[in-house]
Write a protein that holds these residues in place. Sequence first.
Motif, PDB file in Angstrom:
ATOM      1  N   ALA A  82     -21.064  -5.901  16.587  1.00 27.84           N
ATOM      2  CA  ALA A  82     -19.787  -5.986  15.880  1.00 27.84           C
ATOM      3  C   ALA A  82     -19.441  -4.654  15.200  1.00 27.84           C
ATOM      4  O   ALA A  82     -18.290  -4.196  15.239  1.00 27.84           O
ATOM      5  N   LEU A  86     -16.078  -2.018  15.694  1.00 27.09           N
ATOM      6  CA  LEU A  86     -15.249  -1.543  14.589  1.00 27.09           C
ATOM      7  C   LEU A  86     -15.157  -0.014  14.588  1.00 27.09           C
ATOM      8  O   LEU A  86     -14.079   0.567  14.411  1.00 27.09           O
ATOM      9  N   LEU A 183     -14.028  -8.507  18.062  1.00 29.75           N
ATOM     10  CA  LEU A 183     -14.505  -8.794  16.705  1.00 29.75           C
ATOM     11  C   LEU A 183     -14.226 -10.237  16.300  1.00 29.75           C
ATOM     12  O   LEU A 183     -14.996 -10.850  15.554  1.00 29.75           O
TER      13      LEU A 183
END
Length: 473
Positions: A82, A86, A183
């Motif tokens: 994750a 980002l 995400l």
Amino acid sequence: MSSVDQSARRRWWGLTLIAAAQFMVIMDTSIIGVALPRIQADLGFSQENLSWVFNAYVVAFGGLLLLGGRLSDMLGARRMFATGWLVLLVGSVVAGAAGEIWVELLGRAVQGAGAALIAPSALTLLMMLFGSEPAQLGKALAIYGAAAPAGGTAGVFLGGVITEYLSWPWVFYISVPIAVLALAVIPTLMPVGVAQRGSIDLLGAITVTAGLAVAVYAVVRAPEAGWASVETIVAVVLLGAFLLVQAKRKAPLVRLGIFRTPQLGAANIAQLLLGGAWIPMWFFLNLYLQQVLGFGAFASGSALLPMTTAIMLLMVVVAPRLTARFGVKAMVVSGLVLLAAGLGWLALVRPDGNYWVDVLPASLVAATGMALAFVPSLGTAISSARPEEGGLASGIVNTSYQIGSALGLAAMTALAASYGAGQLGDVEALTTGVSAAFIGAAGIAVVGALIASGTLRGRRAIAADAEREPVNA
């Protein structure tokens, strides 16, 4: 629907997301190829330095992959997966908004850092989902492997469409909605996993990343500064320091003993040289199509679709079956030989060449070689390691391919420049330089085939070891 069916369905949806991750990190390398001439014109890159739009991503990607693998093992694969998405999102925004060379390179490096967190954690998650079922694991690895050329295909084609009908910043902005979607679904689809205790070897990460970056720069500058330049010496010192740190640390970034694992080292060398031969071909083929044959961005992206589509189909349908029948060694060696043959054929390109004669047939031969060698060497490099070092093994094999790509492209860029490829507007000189790069890349593939032939173990040797194991137990 039973809980077993739901679990199996969620596992395959999880694989879809993992494959999408591989798709994205490769698309972010290939999507810029068609846009490079526009980026060069708008931001003022020289012909020799244009490859850094690619290398800034790849050096950060390859240099930080080992740290990404270690963080995946220590902090949990899902968490780092994750985080990587980002970081990739942020880098994409910066690269797309860049108005100066240094901002563009910074954005590309941040993208590469995100990819370095995504790639090893993705492979670790794949092993967590399918590692207990060998038959399913083979299918999962084939799908994962095919996502790379699928990303290459989409990148080349979308790069052409976006550059032609929108503007080059959108080749970076396209990653943003995909990252947002990833995400959103990660908590539902990805297993949590178990984090390990230990320290993070930041000194190792700094020395290896800096060493690799300086090494690539030294290769690019070699025609002007020579191979014994200050940059070369600094790269050797930094990489030597990295090895020393790894040997002394109790919790190193890379446990050096992992390379004694049978097959792992040989498979990683194959991946390194495969990247070193393949990526220069893709880079210089784009330049040849646009700057010699005069193809527009959309036409150039479309011209490379047959090659990348062939790779995707061969990886999914053909390569796993042939590997099961003939073994890893035979596939890797024959794949590298075919890649070398395709590159040698491409080296015959002419200033007044024709796509159907000079490009398409040779690129399909090269694509076949790439497809045959990639999946078996990747699978061997990952499956040879201990389960608790899955993130490390994933980081090492991805590092091998990406650093091979960066060093191969840097070396072939220097070679092409020495043959006149840097002379803007001189089609004959550019063609000579491109041809030299193809010949050099073919040489890398030949070296790879020779090393694989001598280091990878054949099916008989592996079978013999398997028969002796119960006796030694």
